[in-house]
Design a protein around this motif. Structure first.
Motif, short mmCIF file in Angstrom:
data_model
loop_
_atom_site.label_atom_id
_atom_site.label_comp_id
_atom_site.label_asym_id
_atom_site.label_seq_id
_atom_site.Cartn_x
_atom_site.Cartn_y
_atom_site.Cartn_z
N ARG A 285 7.86 2.20 -13.27
CA ARG A 285 7.34 2.94 -14.42
C ARG A 285 5.83 2.76 -14.52
NH1 ARG A 285 8.55 1.59 -20.80
NH2 ARG A 285 7.37 3.34 -21.68
N ARG A 286 5.36 1.54 -14.30
CA ARG A 286 3.91 1.28 -14.35
C ARG A 286 3.18 2.08 -13.28
NH1 ARG A 286 1.02 -4.24 -12.40
NH2 ARG A 286 1.74 -3.35 -10.44
N ASP A 287 3.74 2.08 -12.07
CA ASP A 287 3.09 2.79 -10.96
C ASP A 287 3.17 4.30 -11.12
OD1 ASP A 287 2.32 0.43 -9.81
OD2 ASP A 287 3.95 0.37 -8.35
N SER A 288 4.29 4.79 -11.67
CA SER A 288 4.41 6.23 -11.89
C SER A 288 3.40 6.71 -12.93
CB SER A 288 5.84 6.61 -12.32
OG SER A 288 6.14 6.13 -13.61
N HIS A 289 3.07 5.83 -13.88
CA HIS A 289 2.05 6.17 -14.87
C HIS A 289 0.68 6.26 -14.19
CE1 HIS A 289 -0.91 5.23 -18.12
NE2 HIS A 289 -0.20 6.17 -18.72
N LYS A 290 0.41 5.34 -13.25
CA LYS A 290 -0.85 5.39 -12.52
C LYS A 290 -0.96 6.68 -11.71
CE LYS A 290 -1.55 0.40 -11.86
NZ LYS A 290 -1.70 -0.67 -10.84
N ILE A 291 0.12 6.99 -10.99
CA ILE A 291 0.12 8.20 -10.17
C ILE A 291 -0.13 9.43 -11.03
CG2 ILE A 291 1.60 9.71 -8.76
CD1 ILE A 291 3.05 7.09 -7.86
N SER B 15 -8.21 0.70 -13.66
CA SER B 15 -7.39 0.16 -14.75
C SER B 15 -7.28 1.11 -15.93
CB SER B 15 -7.96 -1.18 -15.23
OG SER B 15 -9.30 -1.02 -15.69
N ASP B 16 -8.14 2.11 -16.00
CA ASP B 16 -8.07 3.07 -17.10
C ASP B 16 -8.71 4.39 -16.66
OD1 ASP B 16 -10.88 2.70 -17.25
OD2 ASP B 16 -10.63 1.09 -18.72
N LYS B 17 -8.70 5.37 -17.57
CA LYS B 17 -9.22 6.69 -17.24
C LYS B 17 -10.70 6.66 -16.91
CE LYS B 17 -10.26 9.77 -20.33
NZ LYS B 17 -10.18 10.76 -21.43
N GLU B 18 -11.45 5.84 -17.63
CA GLU B 18 -12.90 5.77 -17.40
C GLU B 18 -13.19 5.32 -15.97
OE1 GLU B 18 -15.12 6.97 -19.48
OE2 GLU B 18 -13.40 7.51 -20.72
N LEU C 256 -4.70 6.71 -3.23
CA LEU C 256 -4.04 5.69 -4.05
C LEU C 256 -2.68 6.18 -4.53
CD1 LEU C 256 -7.07 4.41 -6.19
CD2 LEU C 256 -5.85 3.14 -4.40
N ALA C 257 -2.64 7.42 -4.98
CA ALA C 257 -1.37 7.99 -5.46
C ALA C 257 -0.35 8.04 -4.33
CB ALA C 257 -1.61 9.40 -6.01
#
Length: 212
Positions: free
Chosen positions: A187-193, A79-82, A95-96
């Motif tokens: 957009r949400r998924d591209s941010h995750k990738i 859910s975040d960088k950590e 995942l990507a």
């Protein structure tokens, strides 16, 4: 010198692909190029979303589905960088790749729907959707090659089928809402990738986690 000649023969294939098939290129360099592609992908989707926002009915924001309804929501991701920093390199790449694969069909739906979208910037939206498709395919091809250089886990792709059909709606408002929702999910998924690949690039470059 041989490496330079290899890179020079790239008339239409992506830089990432050509660098990957050329011998002796460090994984860190491949990840750097992949990160550049993913950054462009997220930037395009953000620009498109803002384009739609400029001509979007107020009621649309009220009745638009929640992000939890996105067809990729079942995939468990950091859910975040950590949290991403606690996941193995191969799993992050997997995942990507899973997220990219899940958007092959929905991007086709967005592309065909853009032709009938009632929006002042329709032609610009159509062109940017085509760019999204191109960058997504190029990045996917590059990550497939990169996965072959890592642990077998990186080659695992989770199935996230899109069952939203080929139509985004019948009337003008429903088309805009459905189109906007799909684009918001992308957009949400591209941010995750993009985030996953930047963490991978950071690790490959042996940068301290707090600087990633």
């Amino acid at each position: 010198m041989a490496h330079r000649r290899c890179i020079g023969r790239k008339p239409f294939i992506t830089v990432l692909y050509m660098v990957a098939v050329c011998s002796g290129v460090p994984v860190s360099d491949l990840l750097d190029r992949a990160s550049q592609h993913s950054d462009k992908l997220h930037s395009l989707s953000t620009t498109l979303t803002h384009e739609l926002d400029s001509h979007f009915p107020a009621m649309g924001r009220v009745i638009m589905p929640r992000p939890s309804v996105c067809h990729t929501s079942s995939l468990q991701t950091p859910s975040d960088k950590e949290q991403a920093l606690q996941v193995s390199e191969s799993e992050l790449l997997s995942l990507a790749r899973s997220l990219l694969q899940a958007w092959v069909d929905p991007l086709v739906v967005l592309s065909s729907s853009a032709n009938t979208l009632s929006h002042p910037a329709q032609s610009k939206i159509i062109n940017k959707i085509l760019e999204l498709q191109e960058h997504s395919k190029n990045l996917g091809d590059g990550l497939k090659i990169l996965s072959g250089k890592m642990d077998p886990t990186a080659q695992t792709i989770s199935s996230l089928p899109y069952r939203g059909g080929n139509d985004t709606g019948q009337d003008r408002i429903s088309k805009l809402i459905r189109f906007h929702f799909l684009l918001s999910c992308f957009r949400r998924d591209s941010h995750k990738i993009d985030s996953f690949l930047k963490v991978l690039r950071c690790r490959a470059a042996k940068i301290q986690p707090h600087l990633c």
